[in-house]
Design an enzyme around this catalytic site. Structure first.
Site, PDB file in Angstrom:
ATOM      1  N   LYS A 221       0.847  -1.190   0.000  1.00 44.27           N
ATOM      2  CA  LYS A 221       0.000   0.000   0.000  1.00 44.27           C
ATOM      3  C   LYS A 221       0.881   1.237   0.000  1.00 44.27           C
ATOM      4  O   LYS A 221       2.025   1.133   0.455  1.00 44.27           O
ATOM      5  CB  LYS A 221      -0.953   0.023   1.188  1.00 44.27           C
ATOM      6  CG  LYS A 221      -0.328  -0.240   2.568  1.00 44.27           C
ATOM      7  CD  LYS A 221       0.790   0.615   3.080  1.00 44.27           C
ATOM      8  CE  LYS A 221       0.594   2.084   3.253  1.00 44.27           C
ATOM      9  NZ  LYS A 221       1.843   2.797   3.712  1.00 44.27           N
ATOM     10  N   TYR A 306      -4.038   4.523   6.436  1.00 48.14           N
ATOM     11  CA  TYR A 306      -4.481   3.545   7.442  1.00 48.14           C
ATOM     12  C   TYR A 306      -5.796   3.978   8.077  1.00 48.14           C
ATOM     13  O   TYR A 306      -6.685   3.165   8.327  1.00 48.14           O
ATOM     14  CB  TYR A 306      -3.420   3.387   8.540  1.00 48.14           C
ATOM     15  CG  TYR A 306      -2.209   2.616   8.089  1.00 48.14           C
ATOM     16  CD1 TYR A 306      -2.151   1.231   8.212  1.00 48.14           C
ATOM     17  CD2 TYR A 306      -1.110   3.268   7.537  1.00 48.14           C
ATOM     18  CE1 TYR A 306      -1.032   0.520   7.797  1.00 48.14           C
ATOM     19  CE2 TYR A 306       0.005   2.564   7.112  1.00 48.14           C
ATOM     20  CZ  TYR A 306       0.034   1.201   7.244  1.00 48.14           C
ATOM     21  OH  TYR A 306       1.141   0.493   6.822  1.00 48.14           O
TER      22      TYR A 306
HETATM   23  P1  NAD Z   1      12.441   1.816   1.676  1.00 48.83           P
HETATM   24  O1  NAD Z   1      12.882   3.149   1.212  1.00 48.83           O
HETATM   25  O2  NAD Z   1      13.020   1.304   2.944  1.00 48.83           O
HETATM   26  O3  NAD Z   1      12.712   0.718   0.552  1.00 48.83           O
HETATM   27  C1  NAD Z   1      12.442   0.970  -0.808  1.00 48.83           C
HETATM   28  C2  NAD Z   1      13.283   0.047  -1.662  1.00 48.83           C
HETATM   29  O4  NAD Z   1      13.071   0.400  -3.026  1.00 48.83           O
HETATM   30  C3  NAD Z   1      14.793   0.187  -1.398  1.00 48.83           C
HETATM   31  O5  NAD Z   1      15.376  -1.086  -1.372  1.00 48.83           O
HETATM   32  C4  NAD Z   1      15.281   0.970  -2.596  1.00 48.83           C
HETATM   33  O6  NAD Z   1      16.628   0.661  -2.946  1.00 48.83           O
HETATM   34  C5  NAD Z   1      14.331   0.507  -3.679  1.00 48.83           C
HETATM   35  N1  NAD Z   1      14.245   1.435  -4.799  1.00 48.83           N
HETATM   36  C6  NAD Z   1      14.257   1.074  -6.086  1.00 48.83           C
HETATM   37  N2  NAD Z   1      14.166   2.137  -6.867  1.00 48.83           N
HETATM   38  C7  NAD Z   1      14.104   3.209  -6.075  1.00 48.83           C
HETATM   39  C8  NAD Z   1      14.015   4.613  -6.314  1.00 48.83           C
HETATM   40  N3  NAD Z   1      13.946   5.110  -7.554  1.00 48.83           N
HETATM   41  N4  NAD Z   1      13.988   5.423  -5.255  1.00 48.83           N
HETATM   42  C9  NAD Z   1      14.014   4.944  -4.001  1.00 48.83           C
HETATM   43  N5  NAD Z   1      14.095   3.627  -3.714  1.00 48.83           N
HETATM   44  C10 NAD Z   1      14.143   2.767  -4.744  1.00 48.83           C
HETATM   45  O7  NAD Z   1      10.854   1.865   1.738  1.00 48.83           O
HETATM   46  P2  NAD Z   1       9.897   0.894   2.538  1.00 48.83           P
HETATM   47  O8  NAD Z   1       9.595   1.497   3.859  1.00 48.83           O
HETATM   48  O9  NAD Z   1      10.423  -0.477   2.508  1.00 48.83           O
HETATM   49  O10 NAD Z   1       8.540   1.034   1.669  1.00 48.83           O
HETATM   50  C11 NAD Z   1       8.359   0.314   0.468  1.00 48.83           C
HETATM   51  C12 NAD Z   1       6.857   0.186   0.195  1.00 48.83           C
HETATM   52  O11 NAD Z   1       6.233  -0.472   1.282  1.00 48.83           O
HETATM   53  C13 NAD Z   1       6.126   1.512   0.049  1.00 48.83           C
HETATM   54  O12 NAD Z   1       5.104   1.367  -0.901  1.00 48.83           O
HETATM   55  C14 NAD Z   1       5.505   1.737   1.416  1.00 48.83           C
HETATM   56  O13 NAD Z   1       4.328   2.530   1.382  1.00 48.83           O
HETATM   57  C15 NAD Z   1       5.188   0.333   1.832  1.00 48.83           C
HETATM   58  N6  NAD Z   1       5.189   0.166   3.279  1.00 48.83           N
HETATM   59  C16 NAD Z   1       4.181  -0.553   3.832  1.00 48.83           C
HETATM   60  C17 NAD Z   1       4.177  -0.771   5.188  1.00 48.83           C
HETATM   61  C18 NAD Z   1       3.111  -1.634   5.801  1.00 48.83           C
HETATM   62  O14 NAD Z   1       3.013  -1.688   7.006  1.00 48.83           O
HETATM   63  N7  NAD Z   1       2.331  -2.333   5.009  1.00 48.83           N
HETATM   64  C19 NAD Z   1       5.171  -0.232   6.002  1.00 48.83           C
HETATM   65  C20 NAD Z   1       6.198   0.483   5.398  1.00 48.83           C
HETATM   66  C21 NAD Z   1       6.202   0.675   4.034  1.00 48.83           C
END
Ligand code: NAD
Length: 476
Positions: A221, A306
């Protein structure tokens, strides 16, 4: 006001064993027992690779046999090549362990030693796309706790990191992919579902690419950054006959599910109000969450979502109008492109209202309360990964009482992922399909429009069905 504690032990052991029943006892002619062909040492069926359909990623219910056969072929091939895959563990029956009970089964909940449920070979395989914080800290560990699912491949732009993670989770070097050779996942029959854990603005591209190579999709999401992209994701998966689920983990979390049941049973009476907040103070101004193109917005799509989704799934109603405002301080380098905070009021046809706020500039705070004439149910903290607390306020013996309901800790990510796997195995619609994500995106667009114009914005009822059957009780 007296506070009472009510402990409802829901343990993983409650559900162990049902996997076998649900997987192999679907009321089909092959209901009786697990096919012998998947047991170690058992005779392999005479399947040639060309017998496997080109669509080698899916395991819909009617072709469950094909999945088992494919597993057998994979195992046979591994034996031939002498790879580590040949050492796949034995089946559930061979691995099952029974321990003597120490508690009185007449008064205590039955204790069961969780069994392996199925050989790992039978579990639904996931390719995790993006090895950021959520994948590393929650999803990969949760996959180890899953009953129906396992990690099968990793997709990352950082090969070195991906190789390290692959070693941690027992994957082979050939199970590591990058964004350029993503399509080669098509050739990996152990990958059935692609789990997209990338910045929001990349969800559409990778969902479409995954569907085009015949893989089912579980997408984080918010679903995407526009309703048009959400629709394109739904269309791509529909055209490819693949499943699409949006990872709304709260809808698989047992305390939230308990409130859904309380509402359906009328325990709160006709709902009147929902009040919710979700805040955290973000740091680094350069992070993707603060870039409009990658995030789609600020506090709203990331954490305000949320509160919005909870207002909808807890009540079971759909809003018809929204009034909203956003804040974006001029002098804060973090909020050059996206809003710091959002406040919105949703109006529902029954007269029920939801008042929600989210902020990227306030200390972590997550809560909600759902109210009706007969009582209220609330969580504080809410929306988090763990440490959730559920309270119920109602008249008890003539006194206004607050009851705290505790449930044994559980891994909501594992339940969510296992739900997707059950949908793949049984060929059912996910509880939170693409249409659920599209509806939230449409409402978020109405919220931004209201904030921009200062006027209430009408929200059309979604057409068709936007939510699948409830998640199976067996996983709760
Ligand atoms: P994050 O920044 O920690 O990880 C993102 C990943 O994408 C990294 O490994 C990064 O290298 C990669 N990536 C690839 N191309 C990229 C670019 N152009 N710019 C930036 N990063 C790039 O983020 P996250 O917290 O892991 O979030 C990822 C997804 O998960 C998002 O959609 C976020 O909304 C969702 N999320 C959901 C929950 C949940 O509880 N369901 C919690 C946190 C995040």
């Amino acid at each position: 006001m007296p506070a009472r504690k009510c402990r409802l032990p829901i343990t993983a052991s409650c559900v162990a064993g049902k996997w076998q029943r649900s997987l192999y006892s679907e009321g089909t002619p092959r209901a009786a027992a697990k096919p012998k062909s998947t047991r170690r040492g058992a005779r392999m069926p005479n399947i040639k690779p060309e017998d496997i359909p080109a669509d080698n990623a899916c395991i819909p219910g009617p072709t469950r046999r094909i999945f088992l056969q494919r597993s057998a072929v994979g195992l046979a091939a591994a034996v031939a090549t002498g790879s580590a895959w040949a050492e796949a563990p034995a089946s559930a029956t061979e691995n099952a362990v029974k321990l003597p009970l120490i508690q009185d089964p007449k008064t205590e909940q039955a204790e069961e030693t969780p069994d392996p449920n199925s050989s790992p070979d039978d579990r639904v395989g996931y390719a995790i796309v993006g090895l950021g914080r959520l994948s590393m800290d929650q999803i990969l560990p949760a996959l180890s706790a899953c009953k129906y699912s396992r990690v099968a491949a990793l997709v990352s732009g950082d090969r070195d990191k991906a190789r390290k993670v692959a070693r941690q989770y027992g994957l082979r070097e050939t199970d590591v992919f990058d964004y350029q050779n993503f399509e080669r996942l098509a050739d990996n029959p152990r990958v059935h579902v692609v789990y997209i854990v990338l910045p929001n603005g990349m969800h559409k591209e990778y969902t479409v690419r995954a569907a085009q190579i015949g893989k089912h999709v579980l997408c984080e999401k918010p679903m995407a950054t526009s309703a048009a992209d959400c629709q394109a994701m739904i269309d791509a998966c529909r055209q490819a006959n693949r499943k699409l689920m949006i990872a709304y983990r709260s809808q698989y979390e047992p305390m939230d599910r308990m409130i859904v049941k309380m509402v359906r049973q009328g325990k709160l009476g006709p709902l009147r109000e929902f009040i919710a907040g979700n805040s955290q103070n973000v740091g680094d101004p350069s992070q993707w969450r603060l870039k409009k193109a990658l995030a789609g917005g600020g506090a709203l799509p990331d954490i305000g979502l949320y509160t919005l989704n909870a207002a909808r799934f807890l009540s079971g109603e759909e809003p018809v109008e929204v009034m909203a405002t956003t804040t974006k301080p001029d002098n804060d380098p973090r909020f050059k492109e996206v809003e710091e905070s959002v406040h919105f009021v949703l109006r529902f046809p029954s007269g029920f209202t939801a008042t929600c706020m989210a902020s990227y500039g306030s200390h972590e705070s997550r809560f909600f309360r759902l109210q009706g004439p007969q009582g209220w149910a609330g969580m504080d903290p809410a929306f988090g990964y763990n440490g959730l607390r559920l309270q119920h306020g109602a008249l008890v013996d003539g006194k206004n009482a607050v009851t705290e309901i505790t449930i044994d800790p559980n891994n909501q990510f594992a339940r969510e992922i296992d739900h997707m796997s059950q949908c793949v195995i049984n060929n059912t619609t996910p509880h939170t399909p693409g249409e659920e994500g599209l509806q939230d995106q449409r409402i978020m667009e109405a919220i931004y429009e209201s904030a921009r114009t200062g006027a209430a914005v009408k929200i059309a009822r979604p057409s068709g069905v936007w939510r699948g059957p409830d998640p199976s009780e067996e996983t709760f």
